[in-house]
Design a protein around this motif. Structure first.
Motif, PDB file in Angstrom:
ATOM      1  N   ARG A 124       0.851  -1.193   0.000  1.00  0.00           N
ATOM      2  CA  ARG A 124       0.000   0.000   0.000  1.00  0.00           C
ATOM      3  C   ARG A 124       0.880   1.233   0.000  1.00  0.00           C
ATOM      4  N   PHE A 125       0.320   2.319  -0.531  1.00  0.00           N
ATOM      5  CA  PHE A 125       0.969   3.626  -0.425  1.00  0.00           C
ATOM      6  C   PHE A 125       0.028   4.484   0.419  1.00  0.00           C
ATOM      7  N   PRO A 126       0.479   4.870   1.630  1.00  0.00           N
ATOM      8  CA  PRO A 126      -0.449   5.499   2.576  1.00  0.00           C
ATOM      9  C   PRO A 126      -0.162   6.964   2.909  1.00  0.00           C
ATOM     10  N   PRO A 127      -0.346   7.880   1.970  1.00  0.00           N
ATOM     11  CA  PRO A 127      -0.055   9.284   2.301  1.00  0.00           C
ATOM     12  C   PRO A 127      -1.065   9.870   3.285  1.00  0.00           C
ATOM     13  N   GLU A 128      -0.578  10.776   4.099  1.00  0.00           N
ATOM     14  CA  GLU A 128      -1.493  11.537   4.939  1.00  0.00           C
ATOM     15  C   GLU A 128      -1.883  12.787   4.158  1.00  0.00           C
ATOM     16  N   ARG A 141      -4.048   4.316   0.026  1.00  0.00           N
ATOM     17  CA  ARG A 141      -4.854   4.529   1.231  1.00  0.00           C
ATOM     18  C   ARG A 141      -4.500   5.852   1.889  1.00  0.00           C
ATOM     19  N   PHE A 142      -5.500   6.669   2.115  1.00  0.00           N
ATOM     20  CA  PHE A 142      -5.236   7.909   2.830  1.00  0.00           C
ATOM     21  C   PHE A 142      -5.217   7.637   4.326  1.00  0.00           C
ATOM     22  N   ASP A 143      -4.094   8.012   4.918  1.00  0.00           N
ATOM     23  CA  ASP A 143      -3.917   7.813   6.348  1.00  0.00           C
ATOM     24  C   ASP A 143      -4.439   9.083   7.018  1.00  0.00           C
ATOM     25  N   ASP A 144      -5.775   9.134   7.146  1.00  0.00           N
ATOM     26  CA  ASP A 144      -6.394  10.413   7.529  1.00  0.00           C
ATOM     27  C   ASP A 144      -7.033  10.354   8.908  1.00  0.00           C
ATOM     28  N   THR A 145      -6.183  10.378   9.928  1.00  0.00           N
ATOM     29  CA  THR A 145      -6.713  10.269  11.285  1.00  0.00           C
ATOM     30  C   THR A 145      -6.499  11.546  12.100  1.00  0.00           C
ATOM     31  N   ASN A 146      -5.984  12.578  11.452  1.00  0.00           N
ATOM     32  CA  ASN A 146      -5.762  13.815  12.190  1.00  0.00           C
ATOM     33  C   ASN A 146      -6.619  14.935  11.609  1.00  0.00           C
ATOM     34  N   GLU A 185     -10.361   0.793  -6.165  1.00  0.00           N
ATOM     35  CA  GLU A 185     -10.888   1.566  -5.053  1.00  0.00           C
ATOM     36  C   GLU A 185      -9.784   2.358  -4.324  1.00  0.00           C
ATOM     37  N   THR A 186     -10.152   3.542  -3.866  1.00  0.00           N
ATOM     38  CA  THR A 186      -9.246   4.282  -2.987  1.00  0.00           C
ATOM     39  C   THR A 186      -9.676   4.004  -1.550  1.00  0.00           C
ATOM     40  N   TYR A 187      -8.711   3.792  -0.690  1.00  0.00           N
ATOM     41  CA  TYR A 187      -9.035   3.453   0.701  1.00  0.00           C
ATOM     42  C   TYR A 187      -8.751   4.637   1.622  1.00  0.00           C
ATOM     43  N   TYR A 188      -9.467   4.669   2.735  1.00  0.00           N
ATOM     44  CA  TYR A 188      -9.295   5.740   3.719  1.00  0.00           C
ATOM     45  C   TYR A 188      -9.269   5.129   5.108  1.00  0.00           C
ATOM     46  N   ALA A 189      -8.264   5.453   5.877  1.00  0.00           N
ATOM     47  CA  ALA A 189      -8.232   4.968   7.254  1.00  0.00           C
ATOM     48  C   ALA A 189      -9.494   5.430   7.991  1.00  0.00           C
TER      49      ALA A 189
END
Ligand code: ATP
Ligand code: MG
Length: 558
Positions: free
Chosen positions: A33-37, A67-72, A98-102
């Protein structure tokens, strides 16, 4: 699998995966996975991570998730999400899946946290953040237990649910894992799993008042998606035991493996989103897409082809040893690509008028010029030559040093694709600045023929004074004056005041107008790309993508 590479050329991650896939059952394949914030735009370091993750998936017939690492909720937004997707696509990676989102996992993650609480593996700490920090200990000294560590399960569950409902203020409570306050690894000293944030999230709005921490989210998102190999940069090496602890204690059915590699660092460059953001916000650059930045947007605007960026990532390879790469290595990759892609034309950036006295007035001869010296499929173009032309001011010297093979009084030079001229007279203004040159031409020297009185060594570029296209050219230098701005206490103090030079009076040959290309080699001055953002119908702006040779070090020594 790419079996054409000898095993010594394969990187250590490929070696690990080679082994792992042997134990895979049935149809199972790898997933990365590539997980940019989404808290900033992507830079060259992210390109390396993408090349690695998408590259491995392709090589082993697997999948790489975006996957967007979007927890902040404080720093993230939708604009960054869209821009990141755009950059990933531009680089040529397939994100049609599909695009994934945390943030899509907030509910599942909450349930996982509840499970840990019920099993006595997590607790709510109600001490102020400073107190918690002071109990952490140091590398030499173990930490001490929170007085709330042994709270009973029901109190923990009640508090955690009320945290979620928004009953408390930020910092009043946090959820911590119950691991070991005396662990030599600081990350294992009862790390935070959830914190209160009284902020709306760009995707989940006001649904949540608590948000999961990176160390809780990343590993579980990997497990939920079925990621087999979770590749990250070296600074997370010490977090791996925690990664594994969470996976083990939540008892997910998938057990992803974290592997770390050295992050990309390039000299004279900033590859930290936080620092890039401050450069943008403080106006030290024109935006995230400033062509002097090694952001994807900046490099794109400057004219770096995506293939060049990918070739660069391939060339530098993947290791566990931290090294700083020369910016000129990247520039060489760009040159190599543009050499193949960019047609040649002539443009004069600092024009000096030349009148060819014996050239018939009112005529314009059409010369033939090849568009590419090495690739005939680029074809030819017609090049008008007229009595008045412009040459580059730096191609003339009134008192030249010995080895100056360009134009000077009484000397000859060849005009590229045309003929030989001789400088007969200099016209100056009242300040002594050279205004124009009066020259003669030798009609027997067309098509590369040399004059009878000896060889002419210098060949210079030129543009017809009558038929040309005015352009503005932007020349760039390193943004910083020191090789390692990241290592400086305040990197802003080392901004290069000469990193942007604007040439407002450039003139390009007329064929620029009808060309379908937007990138050219302006002969002798560099590769240039049309700046679509700055150009208007009346003003064409060209960015110098790179110089023709790696002349930077030499320039520094002058
Ligand atoms: P930054 O320090 O620029 O904020 P980051 O690691 O916080 O970087 P993320 O958006 O979390 O940025 O990064 C997404 C992915 O890209 C992560 O897997 C990260 O490891 C990787 N990555 C980020 N910077 C680099 C780099 N310089 N070299 C290699 N990989 C990188
Ligand atoms: Mg990060």
């Amino acid at each position: 699998m790419n079996e054409t590479l000898p095993s010594s050329k394969r990187n250590f991650i490929q070696h690990i995966i080679d082994k792992d896939v042997k134990s895979f059952e049935n149809q199972k394949s790898i997933m990365t996975r590539f997980p940019p914030e989404p808290n900033g735009h992507l830079h060259i370091g992210h390109a390396k991570s993408m090349c690695l993750n998408f590259g491995l998936a392709k090589e082993y017939g697997g999948i790489c998730n975006l996957r967007f690492d979007d927890t902040n909720p404080t720093t993230e937004n939708k604009e960054y999400v869209e821009s990141i997707k755009d950059d990933v696509k531009w680089l040529g990676f397939d994100i049609s899946n599909e695009t994934y989102y945390a943030s899509d996992y907030f509910s599942i993650l909450f349930d996982f946290a509840v499970k840990l609480i019920k099993e006595g593996k997590a607790f709510v700490d109600s001490q102020p953040p400073e107190t918690i920090r002071s109990q952490r200990g140091s590398l030499q000294k173990p930490g001490s237990n929170s007085p709330f560590r042994d709270r009973d399960v029901n109190t923990n569950l009640d508090l955690f649910h009320r945290m979620r409902e928004g009953e408390f203020k930020e910092g009043e409570h946090i959820l911590r894992a119950k691991i070991d306050m005396s662990s030599p690894n600081m990350n294992m000293r009862d790390p935070a799993l959830y914190r209160i944030r009284e902020k709306d999230h760009y995707r989940t709005g006001n649904q949540w008042n608590i948000y999961p921490m990176y160390d809780f989210t990343q590993c579980l998102s990997d497990a939920i998606e079925g990621v087999t190999h979770s590749i990250c940069t070296l600074e997370f090496e010490d977090h791996r035991p925690l990664y594994d602890w969470v996976i083990e204690n939540v008892e997910t059915s998938n057990r992803p493996k974290q592997i770390e590699f050295a992050r990309l660092e390039i000299d004279y460059s900033i590859t930290s989103k936080r620092k890039l953001l401050s450069l943008v916000e403080e106006g030290n650059v024109s935006g995230w897409d400033d062509p002097r930045l090694q952001t994807i947007k900046g490099m794109r605007r400057r004219g770096y082809p995506p293939e060049a960026i990918k070739n660069f990532c391939e060339l530098i390879g993947i290791t566990k040893k931290q090294a700083v790469i020369d910016l000129s290595t990247l520039e060489n990759c760009v040159r190599e690509e543009l050499d193949k892609k960019a047609p040649r034309i002539m443009a004069v950036l600092d024009p000096l008028k030349v009148i060819i006295k014996n050239f018939p007035g009112n005529t314009s001869e059409q010369l033939n010029a090849p568009n590419h010296p090495k690739d005939s499929t680029f074809g030819e173009r017609k090049l008008p030559i007229t009595k008045e032309i412009y040459i580059e001011r730096s191609d003339f010297m009134e008192e030249p040093p010995k080895k100056f093979h360009r134009l000077s009084p009484g000397k000859k030079v060849r005009l590229r694709y045309a003929f030989v001229i001789r400088c007969e007279e200099i016209v100056k203004d009242e300040n002594g600045t050279v205004q124009e040159l009066h020259c003669s031409y030798d009609s027997s020297t067309y098509n590369g023929k040399n004059p009878e009185d000896g060889k002419v060594k210098g060949i210079i570029h030129w543009v017809s004074a009558e038929k040309n296209i005015p352009i503005q050219a932007r020349l760039f230098d390193r943004l910083f004056t020191v090789p390692n701005p990241n290592g400086e206490e305040d990197f802003r103090k080392f901004l290069n005041p000469k990193s942007l030079e604007i040439k407002n009076h450039g003139l390009a040959e007329i064929s620029l107008k009808s060309s379908k290309h937007s990138q050219f080699q302006f002969e002798r001055t560099g590769y240039f790309s049309l700046d679509k953002k700055e150009s208007t119908n009346d003003k064409l702006v060209y960015n110098r993508t790179t110089t023709l040779r790696d002349s930077w070090l030499k320039e520094q020594k002058k």
